[in-house]
Scaffold this motif. Sequence first.
Motif, mmCIF file in Angstrom:
data_model
loop_
_atom_site.group_PDB
_atom_site.id
_atom_site.type_symbol
_atom_site.label_atom_id
_atom_site.label_comp_id
_atom_site.label_asym_id
_atom_site.label_seq_id
_atom_site.Cartn_x
_atom_site.Cartn_y
_atom_site.Cartn_z
ATOM 1 N N SER A 73 0.829 -1.198 0.000
ATOM 2 C CA SER A 73 0.000 0.000 0.000
ATOM 3 C C SER A 73 0.871 1.258 0.000
ATOM 4 O O SER A 73 1.995 1.233 0.493
ATOM 5 N N LYS A 74 0.319 2.294 -0.575
ATOM 6 C CA LYS A 74 1.026 3.573 -0.648
ATOM 7 C C LYS A 74 -0.018 4.664 -0.564
ATOM 8 O O LYS A 74 -1.143 4.453 -1.014
ATOM 9 N N GLY A 75 0.359 5.799 -0.061
ATOM 10 C CA GLY A 75 -0.625 6.868 -0.045
ATOM 11 C C GLY A 75 -0.038 8.196 0.351
ATOM 12 O O GLY A 75 1.139 8.300 0.724
ATOM 13 N N ILE A 76 -0.893 9.201 0.233
ATOM 14 C CA ILE A 76 -0.515 10.549 0.632
ATOM 15 C C ILE A 76 -1.792 11.245 1.072
ATOM 16 O O ILE A 76 -2.833 11.077 0.448
ATOM 17 N N PHE A 77 -1.753 11.970 2.180
ATOM 18 C CA PHE A 77 -2.952 12.704 2.594
ATOM 19 C C PHE A 77 -2.559 13.883 3.487
ATOM 20 O O PHE A 77 -1.463 13.928 4.023
ATOM 21 N N ARG A 78 -3.485 14.823 3.609
ATOM 22 C CA ARG A 78 -3.251 15.949 4.524
ATOM 23 C C ARG A 78 -3.984 15.681 5.820
ATOM 24 O O ARG A 78 -5.165 15.355 5.825
ATOM 25 N N ASP A 79 -3.257 15.783 6.913
ATOM 26 C CA ASP A 79 -3.829 15.529 8.222
ATOM 27 C C ASP A 79 -4.684 16.730 8.654
ATOM 28 O O ASP A 79 -4.187 17.857 8.729
ATOM 29 N N ALA A 80 -5.970 16.466 8.930
ATOM 30 C CA ALA A 80 -6.888 17.555 9.269
ATOM 31 C C ALA A 80 -6.476 18.264 10.558
ATOM 32 O O ALA A 80 -6.743 19.449 10.745
ATOM 33 N N GLU A 81 -5.818 17.547 11.455
ATOM 34 C CA GLU A 81 -5.484 18.158 12.737
ATOM 35 C C GLU A 81 -4.257 19.045 12.659
ATOM 36 O O GLU A 81 -4.243 20.154 13.167
ATOM 37 N N THR A 82 -3.224 18.539 12.028
ATOM 38 C CA THR A 82 -1.948 19.279 12.031
ATOM 39 C C THR A 82 -1.694 19.992 10.713
ATOM 40 O O THR A 82 -0.749 20.763 10.602
ATOM 41 N N ASP A 83 -2.499 19.716 9.723
ATOM 42 C CA ASP A 83 -2.342 20.286 8.383
ATOM 43 C C ASP A 83 -1.072 19.790 7.673
ATOM 44 O O ASP A 83 -0.694 20.283 6.629
ATOM 45 N N GLU A 84 -0.427 18.795 8.259
ATOM 46 C CA GLU A 84 0.778 18.228 7.641
ATOM 47 C C GLU A 84 0.410 17.329 6.470
ATOM 48 O O GLU A 84 -0.623 16.654 6.503
ATOM 49 N N LEU A 85 1.304 17.259 5.498
ATOM 50 C CA LEU A 85 1.156 16.255 4.444
ATOM 51 C C LEU A 85 1.875 14.991 4.904
ATOM 52 O O LEU A 85 3.027 15.041 5.321
ATOM 53 N N LEU A 86 1.164 13.876 4.835
ATOM 54 C CA LEU A 86 1.742 12.633 5.328
ATOM 55 C C LEU A 86 1.755 11.569 4.241
ATOM 56 O O LEU A 86 0.821 11.473 3.445
ATOM 57 N N GLY A 87 2.811 10.799 4.222
ATOM 58 C CA GLY A 87 2.912 9.702 3.265
ATOM 59 C C GLY A 87 2.682 8.366 3.962
ATOM 60 O O GLY A 87 3.044 8.201 5.122
ATOM 61 N N ILE A 88 2.049 7.451 3.258
ATOM 62 C CA ILE A 88 1.823 6.101 3.806
ATOM 63 C C ILE A 88 2.614 5.111 2.966
ATOM 64 O O ILE A 88 2.610 5.195 1.741
ATOM 65 N N GLN A 89 3.280 4.189 3.638
ATOM 66 C CA GLN A 89 3.921 3.073 2.954
ATOM 67 C C GLN A 89 3.546 1.802 3.693
ATOM 68 O O GLN A 89 3.596 1.766 4.921
#
Length: 382
Positions: free
Chosen positions: A314-330
């Motif tokens: 799995s792979k992904g990318i999203f913006r965290d609603a709480e911190t507004d950070e961009l996060l990557g998933i692996q």
Amino acid sequence: MEEIPSLLPIYNAPTLKDEEGDKSLEKIPLTIVTGYLGSGKTTLLNHILSEHHGKRIAVILNEFGASSDIEKRMTVGQGDEQVEEWLELKNGCLCCSVKDSGVKAIENLMQKRGKFDYILLETTGLADPGPIIDIFWMDDDLGSSVYLDAVITVADAKHVLEYLTEAPIDPEDKTPLENGINIATRQIALADLILLNKTDLIDQERRTLVEQELGTINDSASLIRTERSIVPVHKILDIKAFDAEVTTKVLEIHAKDTQSGQLPTNVHTISLSFPKGSSIQRKALEGWLQTFLWEHRLPEDVDSDVEPMVILRSKGIFRDAETDELLGIQGVHELYEITPLPPHPTKGVNWSQGKVVFIGKGLDKGRLVSSLEKATGLSPIQ
Ligand SMILES: Nc1nc2c(ncn2[C@@H]2O[C@H](COP(=O)(O)OP(=O)(O)OP(=O)(O)O)[C@@H](O)[C@H]2O)c(=O)[nH]1
Ligand SMILES: [Zn+2]
């Protein structure tokens, strides 16, 4: 095989860029080269070792297998000169010997630090690369000295379709394989880069078909056609496939949905995109992801007897609603990692929307969409 699986996610695991200063720069990249019997792995390693790329490369020829009680050779390439070393592998059950010998090999290599700056590891043709990836991706002891750069799968253009249709039985000990997914399929599904080798042995029509089927299984890997595994070294080393920024780029270009292909393994790629500019509650997404990865079922199906959906990658990318950070998933099998993108992405990284991509077996897009909506309140775009 009954080792306790390490299911604990590593939160914000340090990436090369954001940790403890200079020490991290010493991390040595490791590329896993996998692929079915005779596909051209060793030919690839020899090609890399003979090229002039200024890197000193250590090669681990990994004969991890049921009978791995013999000495294994290790080659450390230094420019034109090659230093060879013998590694003793311990006896033991397969999973322990894989772990022990893998860790031992790297530890021994580490004592030679300064003599090399890249590690290539060739798996046997009959190996599921999953457990080997786990060792080098997540092992805490090794994490400080080595990082997994990418998994390269060499595919024999002439035979790969045949291998993909083989029965899901361990080719060595003939026991049924977990989740009914054969080795060749696992190798393709876990690839960050596929080298379609031996293209001299097939015509264009066949090549189109083979590429279609490989893309059906794994649409998030790049594919390079090769003969005799010849490929510019910069295209296969230092690709940083597990880096959040690189993933963002990959997800922009690749990772469309694929329909379950012609092959009986029923492994394919599903891509879920969130509305542009949206952000997601990390906790909600992560809770959903954990159930999905670990139970092989969607949260609402956990106690039912629906067909499992097995995720290999799995792979992904999203913006965290709480911190507004961009996060990557692996994620590789049950293990996953969430890492932040740097606040100022480098050139070429152009994030606009969240996306998660799964490569796995029996994936039902409709059910994934509604389940994810239920968990996060955000509906993926169909
Ligand atoms: N025709 C053709 N033969 C190739 C090509 N690449 C490699 N070979 C040959 O295929 C055979 C197997 O290549 P290897 O590099 O040993 O394959 P491998 O994946 O390391 O094999 P195992 O370690 O046994 O799984 C060798 O005889 C190579 O010379 C190619 O592009 N075309
Ligand atoms: Zn080989």
